[in-house]
Design a protein around this motif. Structure first.
Motif, PDB file in Angstrom:
ATOM      1  N   THR A 198     -10.141  -1.472  -1.558  1.00  0.00           N
ATOM      2  CA  THR A 198      -8.932  -2.191  -1.682  1.00  0.00           C
ATOM      3  C   THR A 198      -9.060  -3.866  -1.386  1.00  0.00           C
ATOM      4  N   GLN A 222      -2.137  -2.209  -8.265  1.00  0.00           N
ATOM      5  CA  GLN A 222      -2.009  -1.562  -9.519  1.00  0.00           C
ATOM      6  C   GLN A 222      -3.339  -1.990 -10.414  1.00  0.00           C
ATOM      7  N   ASN A 227       2.642   1.881  -3.347  1.00  0.00           N
ATOM      8  CA  ASN A 227       1.826   1.898  -4.537  1.00  0.00           C
ATOM      9  C   ASN A 227       1.500   3.532  -4.604  1.00  0.00           C
ATOM     10  N   ARG A 228       2.044   4.301  -3.642  1.00  0.00           N
ATOM     11  CA  ARG A 228       1.773   5.968  -3.959  1.00  0.00           C
ATOM     12  C   ARG A 228       3.130   6.410  -4.591  1.00  0.00           C
ATOM     13  N   GLN A 229       3.033   7.644  -5.013  1.00  0.00           N
ATOM     14  CA  GLN A 229       4.201   8.381  -5.710  1.00  0.00           C
ATOM     15  C   GLN A 229       4.991   9.009  -4.409  1.00  0.00           C
ATOM     16  N   THR A 242       0.862  -1.094  -0.023  1.00  0.00           N
ATOM     17  CA  THR A 242       0.146   0.203   0.011  1.00  0.00           C
ATOM     18  C   THR A 242       0.903   1.306  -0.109  1.00  0.00           C
ATOM     19  N   ARG A 255      10.954   5.764  -4.547  1.00  0.00           N
ATOM     20  CA  ARG A 255      10.088   4.952  -4.368  1.00  0.00           C
ATOM     21  C   ARG A 255      10.819   3.376  -4.837  1.00  0.00           C
ATOM     22  N   TYR A 280     -11.597   5.023  -6.319  1.00  0.00           N
ATOM     23  CA  TYR A 280     -10.991   5.704  -5.310  1.00  0.00           C
ATOM     24  C   TYR A 280     -11.392   7.190  -5.255  1.00  0.00           C
TER      25      TYR A 280
END
Length: 346
Positions: free
Chosen positions: A257, A232, A147-149, A144, A153, A239
């Motif tokens: 999710t 992804q 999965n974010r920017q 989780t 990363r 969302y």
């Protein structure tokens, strides 16, 4: 003139209807969705898809040799009294024939009536449940976050996948050095903080904690990568719509999710359960099943019967192996049935 035209039209319509009915009575009947029904018989399937069978045949042959034959041999040995004293062997130039005999289900009766089997089974189940649940929770949390920017990363992903790239036995030996009571880094750090040394591998409770921690460390990368791929694949519009409707982060996680990851989660949990249930390297290389037999699981006990016990009991080891296979098959069938009730057919 009009009558002749009407007769011609009626005749043409009758011919078309005859053709259509004849086609319907032919060997290739149409199904409800308009597709022709497949031909019946194995011969027609082989003739139609011969190239697919030709491609699959080498794999089936290899699997039959390396999996099928040992499996059949193991089941047969479990029904005998084979050990190192009565199997066929060659000593110098002298060849001694096998003298073991068929004993039926006596080995299964003996193993199932032995309290050791149930002790090993209880610890194996606890070990599997603890490892799989902790690995899934941590893998989901890391997936989780990744999965974010955010900056760096890719570097974080590489660092978290690194345990997966290192061979398992190398990682276990490294952890064995870390857990060393006198010279291990962990106890050195604790000693620097004024905390006495922890008997990581010398105390039954700490040894169980240690093997679970190492197995979780080894299993997180697979769980994280699989769940990250599942995350992804969830459409971002869901969302956005939920956020516009005022859904909080926890509500989005619970209602978008988790349902979106259901198929992936069910698969990775099943695979992780099977792998952990049979995780021989972590237990044997880290603790050798000790101290005493406190961390011995079913698969290490089967190994001990065949290669460490004196005399080596090949029939007993095969019996343990067949029981392990039976337990995993029962679990897989029950698991699949529960998925089908939930609508997750695979």
């Amino acid at each position: 003139m009009a009558a002749d035209t009407s007769q011609s039209v009626a005749k043409a319509a009758g011919e078309d209807a005859g053709k259509n009915s004849g086609a319907a009575r032919g060997p290739r009947r149409a199904t409800a969705n308009g597709n022709p029904r497949p031909g019946r018989g194995l011969g027609r399937a082989l003739a139609t898809h011969w190239y697919a069978w030709a491609m699959v045949a080498p794999v089936v042959l290899v699997l039959g040799v390396i999996i099928g034959w040992p499996l059949v041999r193991g089941v047969y040995l479990s029904l005998t009294d084979a050990n190192e004293r009565n199997v066929s062997r060659t000593i110098g130039v002298r060849h001694i024939e096998a003298t073991y005999e068929f004993v039926g289900l006596d080995n299964y009766t003996a193993v199932l009536g032995d309290p050791v089997f149930w002790q090993r089974l209880v610890w194996t189940v606890l070990w599997t449940v603890a490892c799989v649940s902790i690995t899934f929770v941590l893998g989901l949390a890391l997936a989780t976050m990744l999965n974010r920017q955010f900056r760096g990363r890719a570097a974080y992903r590489m660092a978290l996948i690194l345990p997966w790239a290192v061979p398992g036995f190398v990682s276990v030996f490294a952890w064995r050095f870390l857990f060393n009571r006198d010279n291990g880094i962990l106890n050195k750090v604790l000693d620097g903080g004024g905390i006495s040394a922890v008997p990581w591998l010398d105390d039954p409770t700490w040894a169980k904690f240690s093997v679970i921690a190492v197995n979780v460390w080894l299993g997180i990368p697979f769980m994280m990568v699989a769940l990250l791929g599942g995350l992804q694949s969830i459409p971002g519009e869901l969302y956005e719509a939920a956020e516009m409707d005022g859904a909080r982060p926890w509500q989005r996680f619970r209602h978008i999710t988790l349902p979106g990851l259901r198929a992936v989660s069910m698969t990775v949990i099943l695979l992780s359960t099977i792998w952990t249930f049979n995780m021989f390297p972590v237990i044997f290389l880290l603790t050798r099943g000790g101290p005493g037999d406190s961390t011995e699981i079913l698969v290490t006990q089967a190994f001990r019967e065949a290669f460490i016990a004196s005399p080596r009991d090949f029939a007993g080891s095969a019996t343990w192996g067949v029981l392990i296979l039976a337990l995993l098959m029962i679990f897989a069938l029950v698991y699949r049935r529960s998925l089908r009730k939930q609508g997750e057919v695979w």
